[in-house]
Design an enzyme around this catalytic site. Sequence first.
Site, PDB file in Angstrom:
ATOM      1  N   HIS A  38       0.631  -1.155  -0.097  1.00  0.00           N
ATOM      2  CA  HIS A  38      -0.090   0.086  -0.240  1.00  0.00           C
ATOM      3  C   HIS A  38       1.052   1.148   0.047  1.00  0.00           C
ATOM      4  CE1 HIS A  38      -2.625  -3.057   2.332  1.00  0.00           C
ATOM      5  NE2 HIS A  38      -3.438  -2.698   1.275  1.00  0.00           N
ATOM      6  N   GLN A  79     -17.708  -6.266  -0.981  1.00  0.00           N
ATOM      7  CA  GLN A  79     -16.840  -7.031  -1.695  1.00  0.00           C
ATOM      8  C   GLN A  79     -16.347  -8.401  -1.246  1.00  0.00           C
ATOM      9  OE1 GLN A  79     -13.898  -3.797  -1.905  1.00  0.00           O
ATOM     10  NE2 GLN A  79     -12.377  -5.258  -1.800  1.00  0.00           N
ATOM     11  N   GLY A 108      -2.722  -1.312  -7.236  1.00  0.00           N
ATOM     12  CA  GLY A 108      -1.775  -2.323  -7.339  1.00  0.00           C
ATOM     13  C   GLY A 108      -2.033  -3.377  -8.361  1.00  0.00           C
ATOM     14  N   GLN A 109      -0.862  -3.800  -9.051  1.00  0.00           N
ATOM     15  CA  GLN A 109      -0.814  -4.828 -10.171  1.00  0.00           C
ATOM     16  C   GLN A 109      -1.293  -5.999  -9.415  1.00  0.00           C
ATOM     17  OE1 GLN A 109       2.750  -5.619 -12.323  1.00  0.00           O
ATOM     18  NE2 GLN A 109       2.137  -7.678 -12.115  1.00  0.00           N
ATOM     19  N   ASP A 125      -3.772  -6.937  -7.912  1.00  0.00           N
ATOM     20  CA  ASP A 125      -5.056  -7.252  -8.003  1.00  0.00           C
ATOM     21  C   ASP A 125      -5.317  -6.907  -9.504  1.00  0.00           C
ATOM     22  OD1 ASP A 125      -6.398  -7.834  -5.138  1.00  0.00           O
ATOM     23  OD2 ASP A 125      -4.787  -6.163  -5.243  1.00  0.00           O
ATOM     24  N   GLN A 139      -8.885  -6.714 -10.991  1.00  0.00           N
ATOM     25  CA  GLN A 139      -9.768  -5.583 -10.529  1.00  0.00           C
ATOM     26  C   GLN A 139      -9.279  -4.265 -11.382  1.00  0.00           C
ATOM     27  OE1 GLN A 139     -10.022  -4.793  -6.049  1.00  0.00           O
ATOM     28  NE2 GLN A 139      -8.323  -3.467  -6.304  1.00  0.00           N
ATOM     29  N   VAL A 194       4.685  -5.435  -4.696  1.00  0.00           N
ATOM     30  CA  VAL A 194       5.736  -5.364  -3.553  1.00  0.00           C
ATOM     31  C   VAL A 194       5.547  -6.744  -2.846  1.00  0.00           C
ATOM     32  CG1 VAL A 194       6.459  -4.253  -1.566  1.00  0.00           C
ATOM     33  CG2 VAL A 194       5.628  -2.882  -3.243  1.00  0.00           C
ATOM     34  N   SER A 218      -2.782  -8.175   3.140  1.00  0.00           N
ATOM     35  CA  SER A 218      -3.162  -7.933   4.538  1.00  0.00           C
ATOM     36  C   SER A 218      -3.558  -9.189   5.161  1.00  0.00           C
ATOM     37  CB  SER A 218      -4.288  -6.839   4.550  1.00  0.00           C
ATOM     38  OG  SER A 218      -4.069  -5.712   3.739  1.00  0.00           O
TER      39      SER A 218
HETATM   40  P1  AMP Z   1      -6.658  -3.626  -0.265  1.00  0.00           P
HETATM   41  O1  AMP Z   1      -6.364  -2.953   0.847  1.00  0.00           O
HETATM   42  O2  AMP Z   1      -6.317  -5.100  -0.285  1.00  0.00           O
HETATM   43  O3  AMP Z   1      -7.944  -3.218  -0.992  1.00  0.00           O
HETATM   44  O4  AMP Z   1      -5.445  -2.919  -1.574  1.00  0.00           O
HETATM   45  C1  AMP Z   1      -5.393  -1.463  -1.761  1.00  0.00           C
HETATM   46  C2  AMP Z   1      -4.694  -1.433  -2.849  1.00  0.00           C
HETATM   47  O5  AMP Z   1      -3.560  -1.821  -2.534  1.00  0.00           O
HETATM   48  C3  AMP Z   1      -5.013  -1.935  -4.083  1.00  0.00           C
HETATM   49  O6  AMP Z   1      -5.058  -1.474  -5.378  1.00  0.00           O
HETATM   50  C4  AMP Z   1      -4.055  -3.486  -4.363  1.00  0.00           C
HETATM   51  O7  AMP Z   1      -3.956  -3.827  -5.366  1.00  0.00           O
HETATM   52  C5  AMP Z   1      -3.054  -2.781  -3.516  1.00  0.00           C
HETATM   53  N1  AMP Z   1      -2.112  -3.752  -3.122  1.00  0.00           N
HETATM   54  C6  AMP Z   1      -2.070  -4.709  -2.044  1.00  0.00           C
HETATM   55  N2  AMP Z   1      -1.170  -5.442  -2.032  1.00  0.00           N
HETATM   56  C7  AMP Z   1      -0.021  -4.973  -2.731  1.00  0.00           C
HETATM   57  C8  AMP Z   1       1.229  -5.592  -3.258  1.00  0.00           C
HETATM   58  N3  AMP Z   1       1.749  -6.471  -2.491  1.00  0.00           N
HETATM   59  N4  AMP Z   1       1.890  -4.614  -3.896  1.00  0.00           N
HETATM   60  C9  AMP Z   1       1.346  -3.317  -4.556  1.00  0.00           C
HETATM   61  N5  AMP Z   1       0.045  -3.170  -4.318  1.00  0.00           N
HETATM   62  C10 AMP Z   1      -0.676  -3.826  -3.522  1.00  0.00           C
END
Ligand code: AMP
Length: 281
Positions: free
Chosen positions: A36, A60, A146-147, A149, A152, A175, A185
Amino acid sequence: MKIINNLSEAFEFFEAIRLNKVVGFVPTMGALHQGHISLVEQSLKETDLTVVSIFVNPRQFNDKSDFENYPNNQQMDMDMLEKVGCDVIFIPDNKQIYDNYAGYLMNFEGLDSKYEGEFRPGHFQGVVDVVFRLFDIVKPHKAFFGQKDFQQLAIIKKMTAQAGLEIEILSCPIVREKSGLAMSSRNERLTQTQRVNAASIYAEMKIVANSINIGDKTKQWSNHFVKNIEKVEDLKAEYCIFCNPNTLEELDEVLQNSVVVMCVAVWCGKVRLIDNIILEF
Ligand code: AMP
């Protein structure tokens, strides 16, 4: 760092600020990690004002227990955001998002029916509902996803185009932990042993990425991945597919001069993990 959790304040603040500043937006569900934070850093580089939202979106989650067990560390999240230099945190509650808002009806054109969509019914409609609403409140110029997802990201790009929103959607690289495991998470719910085992997901993906060649049938490599994953204790592959990065159409064969995304979903005990690699031929 400004914290907004009042909806009328949010509308007023974001409406005004966008006139003078390029606003970057990073929607999240909290339980922040370096993945994030990398999106926040990208926004800080590319925009004048970075907004992060934290909202665990019930719509979701197709699995109630996944929602109930979703990690929540709000103080830690705020500390991390303060440290990186985030400008604004927006923390709405469920009523502020969904009262008087039924959701956003988009034409997915099939993007939601496969892969994650097949195994998580209703998931992408929930994602679209919340992102559309957040876009309407924050009104950013740029939004960072993030790539990790991958599906998404493709859906959000389509939704933004279909709705005619003037928001640039940017993709940021995955990452990973030192072991190669994609940060998530949900990794917090893995035991120490499971975390070690889950590192096999990326290790096996890399073996495929380094071996697959033009002309190969993709089925052969997805079978190879699934077979090897299932040799690891506690891991069970849900899918391993190779698809077109834009249409997400599944590809049977690797063609010359093509870009292919290898996407996987693997259960590690009761935790479902996803990952992907972009392959260029
Ligand atoms: P989330 O809180 O899981 O909904 O993720 C929020 C954003 O963080 C989304 O755009 C995810 O794709 C991105 N994200 C989650 N994990 C990673 C990661 N390991 N590397 C890069 N972006 C991430």
